[in-house]
Design a protein around this motif. Structure first.
Motif, PDB file in Angstrom:
ATOM      1  N   MET A  42       0.833  -1.200   0.000  1.00  0.00           N
ATOM      2  CA  MET A  42       0.000   0.000   0.000  1.00  0.00           C
ATOM      3  C   MET A  42       0.873   1.257   0.000  1.00  0.00           C
ATOM      4  N   LEU A  43       0.505   2.204  -0.860  1.00  0.00           N
ATOM      5  CA  LEU A  43       1.146   3.517  -0.954  1.00  0.00           C
ATOM      6  C   LEU A  43       2.570   3.477  -1.486  1.00  0.00           C
ATOM      7  N   SER A  44       3.089   2.291  -1.763  1.00  0.00           N
ATOM      8  CA  SER A  44       4.478   2.205  -2.217  1.00  0.00           C
ATOM      9  C   SER A  44       4.624   2.778  -3.617  1.00  0.00           C
ATOM     10  N   ILE A  45       5.864   3.108  -3.969  1.00  0.00           N
ATOM     11  CA  ILE A  45       6.154   3.599  -5.300  1.00  0.00           C
ATOM     12  C   ILE A  45       7.023   2.581  -6.036  1.00  0.00           C
ATOM     13  N   LYS A  46       7.142   2.774  -7.317  1.00  0.00           N
ATOM     14  CA  LYS A  46       7.715   1.764  -8.202  1.00  0.00           C
ATOM     15  C   LYS A  46       9.159   1.409  -7.898  1.00  0.00           C
ATOM     16  N   GLU A  47       9.884   2.281  -7.209  1.00  0.00           N
ATOM     17  CA  GLU A  47      11.291   2.027  -6.915  1.00  0.00           C
ATOM     18  C   GLU A  47      11.500   1.205  -5.644  1.00  0.00           C
ATOM     19  N   GLN A  48      10.426   0.809  -4.980  1.00  0.00           N
ATOM     20  CA  GLN A  48      10.563   0.104  -3.707  1.00  0.00           C
ATOM     21  C   GLN A  48      10.483  -1.421  -3.902  1.00  0.00           C
ATOM     22  N   ALA A  49       9.785  -2.128  -3.033  1.00  0.00           N
ATOM     23  CA  ALA A  49       9.836  -3.594  -3.007  1.00  0.00           C
ATOM     24  C   ALA A  49       9.493  -4.224  -4.353  1.00  0.00           C
ATOM     25  N   GLN A  50       8.550  -3.620  -5.087  1.00  0.00           N
ATOM     26  CA  GLN A  50       8.149  -4.227  -6.354  1.00  0.00           C
ATOM     27  C   GLN A  50       9.314  -4.303  -7.339  1.00  0.00           C
ATOM     28  N   SER A  51      10.230  -3.329  -7.285  1.00  0.00           N
ATOM     29  CA  SER A  51      11.378  -3.376  -8.194  1.00  0.00           C
ATOM     30  C   SER A  51      12.371  -4.458  -7.801  1.00  0.00           C
ATOM     31  N   VAL A  52      12.452  -4.785  -6.515  1.00  0.00           N
ATOM     32  CA  VAL A  52      13.313  -5.893  -6.077  1.00  0.00           C
ATOM     33  C   VAL A  52      12.883  -7.183  -6.767  1.00  0.00           C
ATOM     34  N   TYR A  53      11.582  -7.418  -6.792  1.00  0.00           N
ATOM     35  CA  TYR A  53      11.048  -8.635  -7.414  1.00  0.00           C
ATOM     36  C   TYR A  53      11.091  -8.538  -8.937  1.00  0.00           C
ATOM     37  N   THR A  58      13.075 -10.201 -14.342  1.00  0.00           N
ATOM     38  CA  THR A  58      13.634  -9.835 -15.646  1.00  0.00           C
ATOM     39  C   THR A  58      14.975 -10.529 -15.869  1.00  0.00           C
ATOM     40  N   GLU A  59      15.755 -10.668 -14.826  1.00  0.00           N
ATOM     41  CA  GLU A  59      17.005 -11.422 -14.949  1.00  0.00           C
ATOM     42  C   GLU A  59      16.743 -12.863 -15.386  1.00  0.00           C
ATOM     43  N   ALA A  60      15.558 -13.367 -15.046  1.00  0.00           N
ATOM     44  CA  ALA A  60      15.180 -14.734 -15.429  1.00  0.00           C
ATOM     45  C   ALA A  60      14.542 -14.792 -16.811  1.00  0.00           C
ATOM     46  N   GLY A  61      14.399 -13.634 -17.487  1.00  0.00           N
ATOM     47  CA  GLY A  61      13.919 -13.639 -18.864  1.00  0.00           C
ATOM     48  C   GLY A  61      12.544 -13.046 -19.092  1.00  0.00           C
ATOM     49  N   TYR A  62      11.902 -12.500 -18.057  1.00  0.00           N
ATOM     50  CA  TYR A  62      10.556 -11.949 -18.206  1.00  0.00           C
ATOM     51  C   TYR A  62      10.595 -10.435 -18.404  1.00  0.00           C
ATOM     52  N   VAL A  63       9.742  -9.948 -19.283  1.00  0.00           N
ATOM     53  CA  VAL A  63       9.469  -8.516 -19.336  1.00  0.00           C
ATOM     54  C   VAL A  63       8.634  -8.185 -18.100  1.00  0.00           C
ATOM     55  N   THR A  64       9.003  -7.128 -17.366  1.00  0.00           N
ATOM     56  CA  THR A  64       8.237  -6.770 -16.175  1.00  0.00           C
ATOM     57  C   THR A  64       7.860  -5.300 -16.211  1.00  0.00           C
ATOM     58  N   LEU A  65       6.751  -4.996 -15.541  1.00  0.00           N
ATOM     59  CA  LEU A  65       6.274  -3.628 -15.428  1.00  0.00           C
ATOM     60  C   LEU A  65       5.908  -3.335 -13.983  1.00  0.00           C
ATOM     61  N   VAL A  66       6.521  -2.300 -13.412  1.00  0.00           N
ATOM     62  CA  VAL A  66       6.098  -1.757 -12.124  1.00  0.00           C
ATOM     63  C   VAL A  66       5.622  -0.332 -12.363  1.00  0.00           C
ATOM     64  N   PHE A  67       4.818   0.194 -11.439  1.00  0.00           N
ATOM     65  CA  PHE A  67       4.261   1.529 -11.681  1.00  0.00           C
ATOM     66  C   PHE A  67       3.861   2.177 -10.361  1.00  0.00           C
ATOM     67  N   ASP A  68       3.726   3.490 -10.407  1.00  0.00           N
ATOM     68  CA  ASP A  68       3.142   4.239  -9.303  1.00  0.00           C
ATOM     69  C   ASP A  68       1.630   4.222  -9.479  1.00  0.00           C
ATOM     70  N   GLY A  69       0.917   3.831  -8.440  1.00  0.00           N
ATOM     71  CA  GLY A  69      -0.534   3.815  -8.528  1.00  0.00           C
ATOM     72  C   GLY A  69      -1.112   5.212  -8.706  1.00  0.00           C
ATOM     73  N   THR A  70      -2.309   5.285  -9.237  1.00  0.00           N
ATOM     74  CA  THR A  70      -3.002   6.557  -9.370  1.00  0.00           C
ATOM     75  C   THR A  70      -3.031   7.278  -8.023  1.00  0.00           C
ATOM     76  N   THR A  71      -2.714   8.556  -8.011  1.00  0.00           N
ATOM     77  CA  THR A  71      -2.594   9.458  -6.849  1.00  0.00           C
ATOM     78  C   THR A  71      -1.305   9.240  -6.065  1.00  0.00           C
ATOM     79  N   THR A  72      -0.379   8.438  -6.592  1.00  0.00           N
ATOM     80  CA  THR A  72       0.840   8.093  -5.857  1.00  0.00           C
ATOM     81  C   THR A  72       2.075   8.369  -6.709  1.00  0.00           C
TER      82      THR A  72
END
Length: 298
Positions: A42-53, A58-72
């Motif tokens: 909740m309330l996190s931004i794209k550079e936090q835990a989601q980017s760790v995962y 992506t290192e394993a070969g997947y295209v990934t997308l993280v984002f800032d939620g609306t209003t965040t």
């Protein structure tokens, strides 16, 4: 890997959303890639835990997308700091829309991974959005909000209703709740240190968000929704996570079938955001799960 700043549209809300698209190092435009939307607490931004995962995926070969939620973060939306389940669902659907628009993403091999609050949001999206083919939830924390530690952050309901009315009538300023006070030791050890302190992050949520959150059992009953889950589903929780009861309740609501729960020994809830050996151990289950359900690059 190649990390790109991207902008995409939440069509339902009309807001522009800021994301980070990660593409594998050996990217080949002529090949078709599986892709994964990764969402954070909740309330996190794209550079936090989601980017760790996302980076590990992506290192394993997947295209990934993280984002800032609306209003965040860098995404549009007013008032800032709303935390509404329906809006989170719209954001996830919009992220899938964007991945589908990329010519090198296989539209039939898009999955989702969510952490903490969005572990629950992503689980619900997995039920509702047919385009998501497999879901992983890391320490999903929303089930019965009345049993959650977040209740300690809430204000009296009548106070929040009055504040919302005054703001909408132009007679009062926005009121906020602090979802991560410094005296919440385990959370503070992540959000107020170099582990999770990132420019643009705020722990303040608009106070009337709690009105929606407190209606989880009526309006957004996650276990009830999960009774309709038919897709491959992986839950990773932690032995000492405060969210473990919620994670178990959400998992147990899913009918028997292709579902798996993994418990990481000795780990706490926030350990699963970024700390090894816990995250590395989680990936010993996450990668085989996505390889089996989404495949690898073709």
């Amino acid at each position: 890997m190649n990390t790109q700043k991207v902008v995409f549209l939440n069509k339902k809300l009309g807001t522009r959303m800021a994301g980070l698209l990660r593409i594998p190092t050996d990217f080949n435009l002529s090949r078709n890639y599986p892709a994964i939307v990764v969402t954070g607490p909740m309330l996190s931004i794209k550079e936090q835990a989601q980017s760790v995962y996302a980076e590990r995926l992506t290192e394993a070969g997947y295209v990934t997308l993280v984002f800032d939620g609306t209003t965040t973060g860098e995404s549009e939306g007013q008032p800032r700091g709303l935390e509404l389940p329906d809006m989170k669902e719209d954001d996830i659907e919009s992220a899938v829309d964007y991945l589908e628009s990329l010519p090198y993403v296989d539209k039939d091999r898009i999955g989702g991974l969510g952490i903490c609050g969005s572990g629950s949001y992503m689980s619900v999206a997995g039920v509702k959005d047919a385009r998501l083919k497999a879901i992983t939830a890391i320490v999903p924390a929303i089930s019965d909000i009345s049993k959650s530690p977040m209740m300690g952050f809430f204000k009296p309901e009548e106070e929040v209703i009055a504040a919302k009315k005054a703001y909408e009538e132009g007679k009062g300023d926005l009121q906020y709740l602090n979802f991560m006070p410094r005296n919440f030791d385990e959370g503070a050890a992540y959000y107020y240190t170099s582990r999770g302190n990132r420019r643009g992050y705020s722990s303040l949520v608009v106070s009337w968000s709690q009105l929606e959150l407190q209606l989880e059992l009526v309006k957004y009953n996650v276990p009830e929704i999960m009774k309709d889950m038919t897709k491959p589903y992986l839950v990773v929780t932690a032995e000492n996570a405060w969210s473990k009861p919620a994670s178990e309740e959400v998992f147990n609501a899913v009918p028997e079938g292709d579902k798996t729960m993994v418990v990481i020994p000795e780990a706490g809830h926030f350990d699963m955001y970024d700390l090894d050996p816990y995250v590395a151990e989680a990936f010993t289950s996450i990668l085989p799960f996505f390889k089996r359900t989404l495949g690898t690059v073709e």
